[in-house]
Scaffold this active site. Structure first.
Site, PDB file in Angstrom:
ATOM      1  N   ALA A 154       0.833  -1.462  -0.322  1.00  0.00           N
ATOM      2  CA  ALA A 154       0.397   0.398  -0.202  1.00  0.00           C
ATOM      3  C   ALA A 154       1.088   1.330  -0.356  1.00  0.00           C
ATOM      4  O   ALA A 154       2.054   1.315   0.814  1.00  0.00           O
ATOM      5  CB  ALA A 154      -1.079   0.333   1.316  1.00  0.00           C
ATOM      6  N   SER A 160      -1.254   8.146  -2.930  1.00  0.00           N
ATOM      7  CA  SER A 160      -2.273   7.428  -3.447  1.00  0.00           C
ATOM      8  C   SER A 160      -2.236   8.384  -4.298  1.00  0.00           C
ATOM      9  O   SER A 160      -3.395   8.529  -4.374  1.00  0.00           O
ATOM     10  CB  SER A 160      -2.842   6.780  -2.200  1.00  0.00           C
ATOM     11  OG  SER A 160      -4.095   5.945  -2.547  1.00  0.00           O
ATOM     12  N   HIS A 162      -5.157   6.750  -5.447  1.00  0.00           N
ATOM     13  CA  HIS A 162      -6.559   6.501  -5.641  1.00  0.00           C
ATOM     14  C   HIS A 162      -6.981   7.588  -4.590  1.00  0.00           C
ATOM     15  O   HIS A 162      -8.461   8.074  -4.645  1.00  0.00           O
ATOM     16  CB  HIS A 162      -6.923   5.648  -4.247  1.00  0.00           C
ATOM     17  CG  HIS A 162      -6.990   4.215  -4.875  1.00  0.00           C
ATOM     18  ND1 HIS A 162      -7.260   3.571  -5.688  1.00  0.00           N
ATOM     19  CD2 HIS A 162      -5.705   3.250  -5.178  1.00  0.00           C
ATOM     20  CE1 HIS A 162      -7.398   1.981  -5.869  1.00  0.00           C
ATOM     21  NE2 HIS A 162      -5.578   1.963  -5.995  1.00  0.00           N
ATOM     22  N   ASP A 169      -8.452   0.243  -8.655  1.00  0.00           N
ATOM     23  CA  ASP A 169      -8.732  -1.196  -8.522  1.00  0.00           C
ATOM     24  C   ASP A 169      -9.809  -2.109  -8.821  1.00  0.00           C
ATOM     25  O   ASP A 169     -11.048  -2.054  -8.576  1.00  0.00           O
ATOM     26  CB  ASP A 169      -8.260  -1.658  -6.846  1.00  0.00           C
ATOM     27  CG  ASP A 169      -6.825  -1.366  -6.607  1.00  0.00           C
ATOM     28  OD1 ASP A 169      -6.461  -0.460  -7.573  1.00  0.00           O
ATOM     29  OD2 ASP A 169      -7.305  -0.998  -5.751  1.00  0.00           O
ATOM     30  N   GLU A 212       1.340  -4.832 -10.597  1.00  0.00           N
ATOM     31  CA  GLU A 212       0.249  -4.387  -9.930  1.00  0.00           C
ATOM     32  C   GLU A 212      -1.319  -4.607 -11.119  1.00  0.00           C
ATOM     33  O   GLU A 212      -1.614  -3.335 -11.738  1.00  0.00           O
ATOM     34  CB  GLU A 212      -0.652  -2.538  -9.340  1.00  0.00           C
ATOM     35  CG  GLU A 212      -0.213  -2.992  -7.451  1.00  0.00           C
ATOM     36  CD  GLU A 212      -0.207  -2.102  -6.817  1.00  0.00           C
ATOM     37  OE1 GLU A 212      -1.520  -0.962  -7.302  1.00  0.00           O
ATOM     38  OE2 GLU A 212       0.300  -1.569  -5.984  1.00  0.00           O
ATOM     39  N   HIS A 215      -4.675  -2.335 -10.858  1.00  0.00           N
ATOM     40  CA  HIS A 215      -4.558  -0.850 -10.232  1.00  0.00           C
ATOM     41  C   HIS A 215      -4.839  -0.128 -11.703  1.00  0.00           C
ATOM     42  O   HIS A 215      -3.854   0.075 -12.496  1.00  0.00           O
ATOM     43  CB  HIS A 215      -3.755   0.020  -9.754  1.00  0.00           C
ATOM     44  CG  HIS A 215      -3.451   1.390  -9.426  1.00  0.00           C
ATOM     45  ND1 HIS A 215      -3.733   1.361  -8.071  1.00  0.00           N
ATOM     46  CD2 HIS A 215      -3.159   2.271  -9.234  1.00  0.00           C
ATOM     47  CE1 HIS A 215      -3.984   3.017  -8.384  1.00  0.00           C
ATOM     48  NE2 HIS A 215      -2.816   2.977  -9.183  1.00  0.00           N
TER      49      HIS A 215
HETATM   50 ZN   LIG Z   1      -5.274   0.424  -6.516  1.00  0.00          ZN
END
Ligand SMILES: [Zn+2]
Length: 294
Positions: A154, A160, A162, A169, A212, A215
């Protein structure tokens, strides 16, 4: 007889002088005032030329837009993403073609629609087991995740994507994303819709984040297409724009011209292309102007 000749010669001479005189008058006439000084309103010197966009940008534009780079060094700047995010579990009308991991997933209606219209094309080829596992996360939610999963998995709170409201995600209900048809389809096609695989397997040294495959980050066109074409991670693409100053990208029938401008204070940009445009900061030292040529 000689008299007649004399008269004829005199008439000819008069004729020559008359012609010369009128010629002189005509020449003068050709530079009459109304021609020399056009009657239409003259263009003041501070009006922009017709082939140029003049864009006023404020210093804080560097920290706003779809092309903000956020990573372990660059923090998420203050933004409106939390206000724009809605709980997708409660907004059934926005859930078109995908499921949710839980009832807490938040994302802006705009980003949700972009995602839905992308996966609609996947559904046409039979790939339709998508779910969103996470959308917008505020610093508090990011901290909880960071405390739970650790720094290998994380991002540090405040760092982030996000929290920009521009990342999501994505999962599949039938397999892990790296193996699922949903993951494979997105890896191949998401660039056509303005999304990028933000942390690809072969760019971990650039991004400093493990692969990832779930993502996805929205950057918009033509940026996602240029990154795909040139095999660039987001960090590399922003450097590439800075070096080039401007690039032209053709995606389908659309021609885009993309410019990088350093910005450190309120300023006026002169962009030598006409069309509809978007301005985004890079979250460090400048802005990117994307012009869809008209
Ligand atoms: Zn993510």
């Amino acid at each position: 007889m000689r008299k007649w000749l004399l008269l004829l010669a005199t008439l000819l001479l008069i004729g020559v002088f008359y012609n010369r005189f009128t010629a002189a008058v005509d020449m003068k006439g050709s530079i009459q005032p109304e021609n020399r000084y056009p009657t239409e309103t003259p263009t003041p010197e501070n009006d922009p030329p017709e082939n140029e966009l003049t864009i006023e940008v404020e210093a804080d534009q560097v920290n706003k837009g779809n092309l903000l780079l956020v990573n372990e060094i660059l923090a998420v700047p203050p933004n409106d993403a939390e206000a724009e995010a809605v709980n997708l579990y409660k907004h059934k009308e926005l859930r078109n073609g995908f499921g949710l991991l839980d009832n807490k997933v938040r994302l802006s209606p705009d980003m949700t629609k972009k995602f839905s219209s992308m996966i609609k094309d996947a559904a046409e080829v039979g790939i339709d087991h998508f779910l969103i596992s996470s959308g917008y996360r505020n610093d508090e939610e990011q901290k909880a995740l960071y405390d739970q999963l650790g720094s290998d998995v994380a991002a540090f709170p405040g760092h982030s994507e996000h929290s920009l409201g521009l990342a999501l995600d994505i999962g599949s209900t039938i397999a892990q994303m790296k193996d699922a048809p949903e993951g494979k389809w997105l890896k191949e096609n998401s660039w056509k819709y303005g999304f990028i695989v933000r942390y690809p397997e072969d760019k971990t040294e650039v991004t400093d984040v493990m692969n990832e495959p779930w993502h996805f980050r929205y950057v918009g066109l033509p940026h996602s297409a240029v990154m795909q074409e040139n095999h660039l991670a987001f960090e590399e693409y922003l450097e590439y724009l800075k070096e080039r100053k401007s690039i032209t990208a053709i995606v389908g029938k659309s021609t885009y011209v993309v410019y990088y401008f350093p910005v450190s204070s309120n300023t006026t940009l002169h962009v030598p292309t006409i069309g509809s445009y978007e301005v985004s900061g890079n979250n460090t030292d400048g802005v990117i102007v994307t012009v869809l040529k008209s």
